[in-house]
Every structure is written in structure tokens, then in C-alpha cells.
Design a protein around this motif. Structure first.
Motif: not given
Lengths: 183, 183, 183, 183
Positions: A24, A27, A107-108, A110-111, A153, A156-157, A160
Motif C-alpha cells: 500500500a 507499491g 486500486a493500484q 487495477r490494471h 466512486g 471506494n474513494h 484514500t
DNA sequence: TATGAATGAGCCTTCATTCAT
DNA sequence: CATGAATGAAGGCTCATTCAT
């Protein structure tokens, strides 16, 4: 022996928790197994005794995040539609509050989740949760996708900016979000 | 000669655009300079002619994302407070729609941005934008931080589901969000 | 207690046999102690009870291959020179047939045996066997090194194509080789 | 530029030759890329510029061994059957003499070649060569598989004892072998 | 401008081995 | 006797970057 097994499981969960925190903050890719080794106190070989691979560690983090949430979400079945929606969002925000590191990793990466076949299960869990959310929204008369996405949105946000032990409780946050959606 | 300079700049912007796309899809760290080399048709040496470093490329992507948005946002000065807020959100969503790849990279590299001194400028831009947002919200009487975060969450999240040329225009989306916040 | 000792020895021989088979198929280095653990049903700790080290296992395989062959070869002392040579080759081929796995490992780890001081004893056994062979050949009038090497080559190579229970018996093969050498 | 390409190819062949020597002496698995780095004077990264992978290096060695031999062997088409067989064996032994390191690696990695799908091409080359050998033997009336295997064994074994510049020439060795087979 | 050879640090992972239980 | 947690060195390989050409 059962005691040994139990100890193994406990240690494994510790490792996953430590990994989630490191991932977290720095990365996933930027965190080396050596970093993890330092943070856990286990040398690399010992680490692999518990985790299998760095990738598997990531998967474990995702499972810890999605599985219990999905279970709690599907268990909500009493009360008026609005009460059920509010309960769902409360559970959801509370779960996020309890898993801020997991959410950051999620979130990080995600891709990876979105594009790689390896993460099929994770995608399925996420989709299942969103399906439950869509149903609860429909039950209170909201079928507009925009509002569905808006709720997704904002919740989930939350990961942060929410600091555990801060001014707002998970319940207050959840209710605030529901108020926006429900007029 | 100016023509040469112009050609250089054009090529540079092309490289940044291609990089943004690759980074968005595969992740920043998972994309190698070799991948970029293949995608741009430039060999490694040539690539470095235009970008300086991989890190600098990331910075360029962030600048392309934040700088014009900030400029547009601070240029909004006419109309009622509500009109100004609505205009701000419209501009914002439109900008996201035009920079989906940049947004994906931004979200993904959140941890770098948050923790490393190198990204001070990026953090400053983001904070400046959020300050403008807070002011516009205050102007319509919303001082509750939760609503600020909710709006931030729903708008940023838009990048993950919005398909350009889809059913909803940026304007419709922005107005939908504002409706939620403004009752 | 003798019974315990006997059980230990039997288990040890089993382990060596299983190891020879694995090493023959996958290669010595490519076979991990974990593979051996799976194949024997013993966990790593238990394995080391019986073998000492992976290297020692290799040595045990070589000993099982060379020692009995050398003993049988030096026991041949009756009959005409030609009968003695033929008997030697028969014994040799039969031994190879009974130790195909050992032979495969031997061939594969040739470079270790040839160059490392640790394998002095194995080299000595092999040289002793070749000395006996040279003597038997000399007894029938063959002193040409080329024929010595030819015989060595054809017999050793047998291990790569001979299938136990195939069309040819060890005796037939041995006699065929001798016919070539003896006109 | 062609000059650059040529230099690349030359360097690549050098690396393969050095690798063959190291692998022959220490074994393929026992030779590390670091050893190769030291022996070639290229650092690890530079090494990979030329070879792709350690495995590919092994394949290159096998190709250098099998391809030219197969080509020469299939080019033999003039003379009596006996002359053709003798020529084949001469070419074969000469090739072995010129590729002692390659042969040692080949023998050592027999198990990989035999069992792994990756080495299909190498197996095919070897089988093609053995088919040519079988045909030449049949042409002189030898159809007994044992004599085929015997010849194969003695010739291949040559690589383990032949010292270049020694007492016997490749031609003398080859003729000696043929004399044994042809009475 | 652009190439591509070369670097060198670092990464994830494997593995033979030990030892407390 | 046997387990399995733990070690630590090493291994193959990647990759951002540099620089002579």
C-alpha cells in the motif's frame, strides 16, 4: 500436529498483513521480496515457505478483501429496501475502514486485475458485489447507472482519505453517502 | 531553426501519448522501455533523446493532466455560485474524458505521488485544484468535508467506467453529479 | 538391534534405487531433494537420515554400479583366453542391463567424475575395470588401443538403447560384440 | 549496417564456442551465467544481448553439432556402397574431432534431449542422421541392429578419449571402426 | 538525430541443508 | 525416527540507462 498447523496459519496471515501494508505504501512492484524479508523478519527462503510467490501474496490480499465483504453483503436480508441499502453501505464502508491497505493495493493494481486472465476470480467477486449493490439500488427505485457509479466512486474513494479513529465513524460516512443518493 | 524545434516537440508529445496508453493498460512499472521502443518505433537511444528518463515521462503525463485542468478551473469566474460549481464539474469531467489514460496512470501511481518528495509539484497542483473545488462548494453553502470527498470520489471514479462516445456526455454526467450534491 | 539395522539398510537401498531412477530420467542437478521427497514418501529431514547428502547419494549409485562389476570381473579365471574375454563381456553387459538407471547417471555426470578430486575412488574403480579388460584383450592378442576403445564404446552405449525384456538377451549382445572384435 | 551485423554474428559465435567449452568441462547446470560472464568478458546484460537464454545457448550448441554433420552426411552419393559407408564414418569422426566440447555437452544432456518437447528438433536431426547410417549399412548388407548400435557406440565414444593432435588421425580411427564392422 | 551494444544493479525464486521438536 | 520450519547463498534473467558511432 494441529498446533503446528495453527501456528503456520497465523504466521501466514501475519505475512499477508505486513505485505499489504508495504504494498500500500510503496507499491506492489516497488516492494521487493527483500523489503518483505526485512519487514517480516523471515529470510527469503522462509518467506516462500508461507507464500508461494509474490503474485500469490497479491491474490491473498485480494481474497482477504473481497471474500468476507461479499459474504456479509449477501447476508443482508431483513428490513425495508432502504434499510437494506443503508446496511449494505454501512458494512461496505466499515470493511474498507478495516482494510485500508488492501484497498490501496487493489486500486493500484487495477490494471492487472482488469486485463489478466489470472485474476478472473477477483473480477468475478467484484462483479458479484456490484450486482448485489445494483439489486439493492433497484429495490429502492434507483436504476440509473450514473447513481450506481456515483455511489461506487464515493465509497471506494473513502479509502484514500479516511483515517481510522478520525472524526467520522464508518456509520456516519455510510449514512451521509446514502443521504446523497436517496435525496 | 524553429521548424526543427517544432518537429522535436511534436515527436515528444507523441511519445508521451503512447506512453500514457501503455502505462494505463499494463502499469507503469510493468511497461519496459523496450515496450515503449516497440510502440514508438524509436530505439532506446532515440527514445532518451525525447524523454530524459522513464520517471520524467511519468511527470510529463501528470503535467499534461493537471496543468490545463487547473488553468481552466481557475478561469471560471462568471455566473451564480451554483453555475460556477456546475461549470467547474463539467470542465473537470470533460477533461477526464479527454485524458482517460492519464487518469488511469495517475490512480495507479498514487502511492508514488503521495509519498515521494520528487512529486511535490504534482501534489501541489492537485491540492490547488481541490482548494478551488472547496471554495466553489463553500460558495453554494456546502462546507461538509464528506460531500467534498463524495464529489471527488464520484468524479475521479468516472475514469474507470466512462467509454468515450458512450451513451452519456460529459455534460450529462457532470450535471448528474451536481444534482446529487445540490439536492 | 540387528532387525532395526536391517530395516535401516533396506530403506536406504530403496532410496538409492528411487534416486537412480529419478536422476536417470531428469538429470542429477535437475532433480531436487523435494522431488526425491515426493518419490520416496520421506520428508527432507527423514531423507537426510538415510543419505547424508545429495552428493553422497550420487556416490552410492556409482558404488552400486562399479563395485559388484569389478568383483565379478576379477573373479573370472578359468577357461581359454577367448572364453575369459567372452565371459567378461557377458557379465559386463548383464550388469549394465540390470543397472540401466545407474549407467545413465554415470554417463551424465561424467564431467564431475573426470575432473573433481572427490571422485577419485570412482575413477580408480573404472580404471581398474578397464585394466582387466585390457589384460583380457591382450591375452587374445589384441593390443591395439583402438579396439579396446571400440569395445568400451559399444558396450557402454548399450545402456542407451537396451530395453529389459527386449528381443536380445545380454548374452546375445555380448557375443555379438565379441564376434566383431575377434573377427 | 552490415558491418555491425557481421560483428554481432561473430561475437555470438564466440560466445557459443566459449559456452561449449565451459559446459563440456563443468557441466551445463554447474556452469553459471556468471562463469560465462567471466569467460567471455561480457557482463550479464551484454551476454543476454547475444544469447537470449541459457537454454537457447544449449540449443545453439546442438545445432552447431548436428546441422553441418547432417548436411555433409546427406551429401555423400558417389562410389561403391562400401566406399560410401567408409566416407560417412570418416566425415562423422572428423566432425566429432572438431567438436569435442559439443559432443561432451550432447552426451551430458541426453536426458533433456530425450524427454523434453522443447528438443524435438534436435531429436529429429539425430534420428535423421541415424537413418542415413542405417541406409548405408543396409547397402553393404548389414541389417542387424546390433551392428548399427555397435558402430554408433564406438564412434560416439570416441569423443571421450580422442585428443586432437594425438597419435591417430580421424581417418585412421574411422577406417579402424569400419574394418571391425565389415570383417 | 538515432542506433544498438554494453552495463550493473537488482529482482524473484530455488534449493541443499540444518535443527528444534 | 521423522517432521517441517528456516536459512542463506546462488541462480537466471530484466531493465533503465549510457555512449561510441
Amino acid at each position: 500436529m494441529a498446533a503446528r498447523r495453527e501456528k503456520y496459519d497465523r504466521r501466514q496471515r501475519e505475512v499477508v498483513a505486513i505485505a499489504a501494508e508495504l504494498f500500500a505504501r510503496r507499491g506492489f512492484q516497488a516492494t521487493s521480496m527483500d523489503d518483505l524479508s526485512d519487514a517480516t523478519g523471515l529470510r527469503s527462503g522462509g518467506l516462500y515457505h508461507y507464500i508461494g510467490s509474490k503474485r500469490a501474496l497479491l491474490l491473498a490480499i485480494f481474497s482477504e478483501l473481497m471474500d468476507p465483504l461479499l459474504e456479509q453483503a449477501s447476508g443482508i436480508e431483513t428490513g425495508t429496501p432502504e434499510e437494506q441499502l443503508r446496511e449494505l453501505v454501512r458494512v461496505w464502508v466499515a470493511h474498507i475502514e478495516a482494510h485500508l491497505d488492501h484497498m490501496a493495493v487493489f486500486a493500484q493494481e487495477r490494471h492487472s486485475i482488469e486485463h489478466e486472465p489470472e485474476w478472473e476470480d477477483v473480477r468475478a467477486s467484484r462483479d458479484a458485489f456490484e450486482a448485489i449493490l445494483a439489486r439493492r439500488l433497484a429495490d429502492v427505485g434507483i436504476t440509473d447507472r450514473l447513481q450506481h457509479f456515483a455511489l461506487l466512486g464515493m465509497v471506494n474513494h473513502t479509502a484514500t482519505w479516511l483515517k481510522p479513529g478520525g472524526r467520522l465513524t464508518a456509520q456516519q460516512i455510510a449514512d451521509g453517502y446514502c443521504d446523497l443518493i436517496l435525496q
